[in-house]
Design a protein around this motif. Structure first.
Motif, PDB file in Angstrom:
ATOM      1  N   ASP A 120       0.834  -1.204   0.000  1.00  0.00           N
ATOM      2  CA  ASP A 120       0.000   0.000   0.000  1.00  0.00           C
ATOM      3  C   ASP A 120       0.867   1.251   0.000  1.00  0.00           C
ATOM      4  O   ASP A 120       1.898   1.295   0.673  1.00  0.00           O
ATOM      5  N   ASP A 131       1.833   5.037   1.161  1.00  0.00           N
ATOM      6  CA  ASP A 131       1.668   5.772   2.412  1.00  0.00           C
ATOM      7  C   ASP A 131       2.547   7.013   2.361  1.00  0.00           C
ATOM      8  O   ASP A 131       3.442   7.114   1.520  1.00  0.00           O
ATOM      9  N   GLU A 132       2.290   7.937   3.248  1.00  0.00           N
ATOM     10  CA  GLU A 132       3.046   9.189   3.307  1.00  0.00           C
ATOM     11  C   GLU A 132       4.395   8.953   3.985  1.00  0.00           C
ATOM     12  O   GLU A 132       4.685   9.501   5.043  1.00  0.00           O
ATOM     13  N   SER A 144       4.132  -3.230   6.500  1.00  0.00           N
ATOM     14  CA  SER A 144       2.715  -2.893   6.557  1.00  0.00           C
ATOM     15  C   SER A 144       2.107  -3.283   7.911  1.00  0.00           C
ATOM     16  O   SER A 144       2.345  -4.384   8.395  1.00  0.00           O
ATOM     17  N   LEU A 190       4.522  -1.128   2.951  1.00  0.00           N
ATOM     18  CA  LEU A 190       4.108   0.230   2.616  1.00  0.00           C
ATOM     19  C   LEU A 190       5.209   0.813   1.742  1.00  0.00           C
ATOM     20  O   LEU A 190       6.389   0.522   1.950  1.00  0.00           O
TER      21      LEU A 190
END
Length: 199
Positions: free
Chosen positions: A86, A88-89, A96, A103
């Protein structure tokens, strides 16, 4: 083995009628033989409509097709997960919190797009309330096509159409009306089963 009758089966499925076991076996065998011959990377021409996860919500699949258009007039891509990872910032990579996968951040996305001469990564696998969500200066988008996920999240869904000139159009939609009818039927079945239990 039953005869291969895809047009008949499509009609049946559009009426929400199950296929018989012999028909399912015939269909699965045909699909298997086709997929065995296909490359795992397929060239795709635009215009094309990209779909995110639908999670088996049948009426919402029909709603997606009503919004996007019938096959073969509309070409669809139903998306695979990006290795359970995923965005993410973050800058690079992190484990994750889902317990599986990774991430990845803006630097990873920029580098991947640069190395592969891409302008956009379109992905699924992650619920977004608005139906879609851009990240990293629109270098990545998550497309989610399961409205009101699990019949309780209250989220919108979307599909993304990439036009021949590269322009992008999102169609955002809510859950299919048929879900409400089915929900009423489920409630009636539960009530009937409960009253029969207590009689």
């Amino acid at each position: 083995m039953s005869p291969f009758e895809p047009d008949k089966w499509i009609e049946q499925l559009m009426e929400c009628q199950h296929l018989s076991e012999p028909d399912m076996k015939t269909l699965c065998e045909r699909v298997r033989s086709i997929l065995m011959e296909e490359s795992n990377i397929q060239p795709v021409s635009s215009p094309v409509t990209i779909c995110g996860d639908i999670h088996g919500q049948f009426w919402d699949l029909l709603e997606l097709l009503r919004k996007g258009g019938d096959v073969p007039q509309t070409s669809y891509i139903f998306m695979a997960h990006l290795m359970w990872s995923d965005p993410d910032e973050i800058d690079n990579w992190a484990i994750s919190p889902r317990g599986a996968g990774w991430l990845f951040g803006e630097n990873v996305t920029r580098e991947f797009n640069h190395v592969n001469s891409l302008k956009l990564i379109a992905r699924a696998h992650q619920l977004v309330q608005e139906g879609y969500k851009y990240l990293f200066d629109e270098q990545l988008v998550t497309v989610w096509s399961a409205p009101n996920y699990c019949y309780r999240c209250g989220n919108m869904a979307s599909i993304l159409t990439i036009r021949e000139d590269g322009s992008r159009d999102f169609t955002v939609y809510d859950a299919a009306e048929e879900n409400e009818r089915d929900n009423g039927m489920r409630q009636q079945r539960k009530a009937g089963a409960m009253s029969a239990y207590f009689v």
